[in-house]
Design an enzyme around this catalytic site. Structure first.
Site, PDB file in Angstrom:
ATOM      1  N   ASN A 137      -3.683 -11.059   3.475  1.00  0.00           N
ATOM      2  CA  ASN A 137      -5.111 -10.976   3.808  1.00  0.00           C
ATOM      3  C   ASN A 137      -5.691 -12.346   4.147  1.00  0.00           C
ATOM      4  O   ASN A 137      -6.834 -12.663   3.791  1.00  0.00           O
ATOM      5  CB  ASN A 137      -5.882 -10.328   2.654  1.00  0.00           C
ATOM      6  CG  ASN A 137      -5.861  -8.815   2.745  1.00  0.00           C
ATOM      7  OD1 ASN A 137      -6.155  -8.236   3.795  1.00  0.00           O
ATOM      8  ND2 ASN A 137      -5.483  -8.153   1.651  1.00  0.00           N
ATOM      9  N   ASP A 179       1.309  -8.660   2.642  1.00  0.00           N
ATOM     10  CA  ASP A 179       0.006  -8.667   3.295  1.00  0.00           C
ATOM     11  C   ASP A 179      -0.829  -9.649   2.487  1.00  0.00           C
ATOM     12  O   ASP A 179      -1.255  -9.351   1.369  1.00  0.00           O
ATOM     13  CB  ASP A 179      -0.610  -7.261   3.264  1.00  0.00           C
ATOM     14  CG  ASP A 179      -2.039  -7.231   3.799  1.00  0.00           C
ATOM     15  OD1 ASP A 179      -2.561  -8.305   4.171  1.00  0.00           O
ATOM     16  OD2 ASP A 179      -2.637  -6.136   3.825  1.00  0.00           O
ATOM     17  N   GLU A 205       0.827  -1.212   0.000  1.00  0.00           N
ATOM     18  CA  GLU A 205       0.000   0.000   0.000  1.00  0.00           C
ATOM     19  C   GLU A 205       0.867   1.271   0.000  1.00  0.00           C
ATOM     20  O   GLU A 205       0.716   2.156   0.832  1.00  0.00           O
ATOM     21  CB  GLU A 205      -0.988   0.013   1.176  1.00  0.00           C
ATOM     22  CG  GLU A 205      -2.114  -0.981   1.022  1.00  0.00           C
ATOM     23  CD  GLU A 205      -3.301  -0.706   1.928  1.00  0.00           C
ATOM     24  OE1 GLU A 205      -3.467   0.449   2.389  1.00  0.00           O
ATOM     25  OE2 GLU A 205      -4.069  -1.653   2.183  1.00  0.00           O
TER      26      GLU A 205
END
EC number: 3.1.4.-
Length: 595
Positions: free
Chosen positions: A484, A482, A337
């Site tokens: 998730n 990440d 991100e």
């Protein structure tokens, strides 16, 4: 009169003059015997630039064609000089005096090289040699061709006590390691005048400001509490190890503000005070929360209503992110991100100042960044992919695509996703036989997207194996991101155990319509270096472990895992992000050791 010699002779003369110029620059003192005329001339551009200061104090910046005869450039300089003298004359009250001054100020403009006047038919590209002398009237200028120069120089808008200030800078014909930096701070109103170390402000907007040295002569400055309320000034002199270019000064727009006090990462930094030895690789994986997601009405009112609005602003969070990351003294940093502007304007300047270099891969609105310590690694190659593009077009994934095509709806959903995989192959600077395949990703986020994450991970592992076995046979893997996915999901089971059966519940994670049962296997032996923490993501409505650093069991062992912040620290302001933590995720940090 000097004319253009043969090309070979010109190169010899140029080398001799450059060597002489470098020697002079090394012995140079602040008091110059001659003014400076800076020429920028590069083969790829049709024009050269010429910058100098006239006797009246005005600065001239000229653009001239490289193929233009010198005489035209000198004529233009003479015109500019005459205008400058005319302005001085116009300021005089007596008309006779004014007319006399104007008539007397028509300057002679000549360019000399090796004490001979350069012929006016010589082209600009050849005439403006390093070490030449430009004469305008009685004033002489030493020509410096392509000296080190800053092409970009910027201080962050928001500066806080206790947080490192990392100027954004770009250089031409120089490098930051050879440049000179000096920091100043305002003299507090009412305080005694600065001594000899003080510096008069050059700011027109604040002519009354006075400056005093901070005593810091490094690229990065960390303000202390005594600096709160004061603006900062940075004086930079670009260098390249042989000579220095023109200095530039930069003032902060706003004064230093108070910091937030203790942050969630301060205690963690006690474990990472020094850079690890060559046998170790300190690795960080961190979703830093993209500004494009943090600065929405939905984020402020629904996702993070407990977070103070100013703590969601990018300028504030960047201070915390920079301090947190630089304090880990890491060798590898994999970030998710990452806004493009944050990468170039914030992360690169900060981490470069602490010895790291980075590469970026855009996803859609944000992307992935991988940084590595330059003293330990060099970048050999990059092998980034978009999962969607690789699945559709790379023969490596033909079998997987055929299985997925049995459910067109599931296939459509998978191919709509914009997730990417960043792969960087690094080589040890100390032992060229040691190479690493560093992978970084951010899998699809939706809670019901379990089967999509399984497909994405299958693509990732096949591509990683292609790089680490086919392109660079036998190199070990460090896979950060990440994902998730909590440890109970099919994705995690697939990575750790090497296979997943076609009847796993995650194949129907979004209902029977999208069920796409298939069995998958992979040959990599991976483990989670930081284990399975209770959570790496902690927001108001959810907390769980979503981030991992997967490592090659055959090549690495875990020397230490840097403890995560305590639950009390994480929940001091209810959840994350907060005034003391810049993201809704928590960084994973571990020290790996080569086996």
């Amino acid at each position: 009169m000097w004319r253009l010699p043969g090309r070979v002779a010109l190169r010899r003369v140029g080398s001799a003059v450059e060597a002489c110029s470098r020697a002079e620059a090394a012995a140079e003192t602040p008091a110059r015997a001659m003014e400076r005329a800076v020429v920028r001339c590069v083969p790829s551009e049709p024009k050269l630039s010429l910058s100098f200061a006239l006797a009246d104090g005005s600065h001239k910046n000229m653009q001239r064609d490289q193929s233009e005869p010198l005489g035209r450039a000198l004529s233009r300089i003479a015109t500019n000089a005459l205008k400058g003298h005319a302005k001085v004359a116009a300021a005089k009250k007596n008309r006779k005096t004014r007319a006399h001054a104007a008539a007397a100020c028509e300057p002679v403009v000549k360019l000399y090289y090796r004490e001979e006047a350069v012929a006016e038919d010589v082209l600009n590209v050849d005439a403006w040699q390093d070490g030449a002398v430009l004469q305008i009237g009685d004033v002489k200028y030493k020509v410096e061709r392509n000296p080190p120069a800053f092409t970009e120089l910027q201080l962050p808008r928001y500066i806080m006590a206790g947080f490192p200030v990392c100027p954004k800078l770009s250089l031409e014909f120089g490098d930051s390691a050879s440049s000179v930096f000096r920091w100043y701070k305002e003299v507090r109103p009412g305080a005694a005048e600065p001594g000899d170390g003080g510096l008069a402000s050059s700011s027109r907007s604040l002519p009354s400001s006075a400056w005093t040295e901070t005593g810091v002569d490094e690229r990065v400055y960390t303000p202390c509490n005594a600096d709160i309320g004061l603006r900062l000034k940075l004086r930079c002199t670009p260098g390249n190890g042989q000579r220095f270019g023109p200095s530039r000064e930069l003032e902060s727009v706003c004064p230093v503000e108070a910091g937030p006090g203790t942050c969630t990462f301060d205690h963690r930094h006690l474990y990472t005070k020094k850079v690890t030895e060559d046998a170790f690789i300190r690795t960080v994986s961190y979703n830093i929360l993209a500004d494009t997601y943090a600065q929405t009405e939905f984020s402020r009112t629904v996702l993070y209503p407990y977070c103070a609005p100013y703590a969601l602003e990018l300028d504030y969070r960047q201070n915390l992110i920079q301090k947190e990351l630089t304090g880990y003294n890491a060798d590898l940093i994999c970030l998710q991100e990452v806004d493009r502007a944050v990468f170039s304007d914030s992360l690169v300047p900060a981490l470069e100042a602490f010895g790291l270099e980075g590469v970026f891969r855009i996803k859609q609105h944000e992307g992935l960044a991988t940084f590595y310590r330059k003293s330990k690694f060099t970048l050999l190659s990059q092998h980034d992919i978009s999962f969607q593009e690789a699945l559709e077009s790379d023969p490596l994934h033909r079998e997987l695509l055929e299985k997925l095509a049995l459910n067109p709806l599931a296939q459509e959903k998978v191919l709509q996703r914009s997730s990417v995989l960043q792969i960087s192959v690094l080589q040890s600077t100390k032992d060229s036989s040691k190479k690493i395949c560093v992978a970084n990703t951010h899998l699809y986020w939706h809670p019901k997207g379990g089967y999509i994450r399984l497909i994405q991970m299958a693509v990732a592992l096949v591509h990683i194996r292609h790089v680490s076995c086919d392109l660079y046979p036998g190199i070990p893997v460090i896979f950060c991101g990440d994902f998730n996915s909590t440890p109970s999901t099919g994705m995690y089971h697939f990575v750790i155990n090497g296979s997943i059966t076609e009847d796993h519940e995650d194949w129907a994670s979004n209902g029977e319509e999208e069920r796409c049962n298939m069995s998958l296997t992979h040959l990599s032996r991976l483990k989670s270096a930081c284990g399975e923490p209770a959570y790496t993501n902690y927001v108001g409505g959810f907390h769980g472990c979503l981030d991992y650093i997967f490592i090659d069991l055959n090549a690495f062992e875990v020397e230490q895992v840097i403890p995560l912040p305590s639950h009390e620290e994480v929940t001091t302001h209810q959840a994350l992000p907060s005034v003391s933590h810049p993201s809704d995720h928590i960084a994973l940090v571990c020290d790996l050791k080569w086996k």
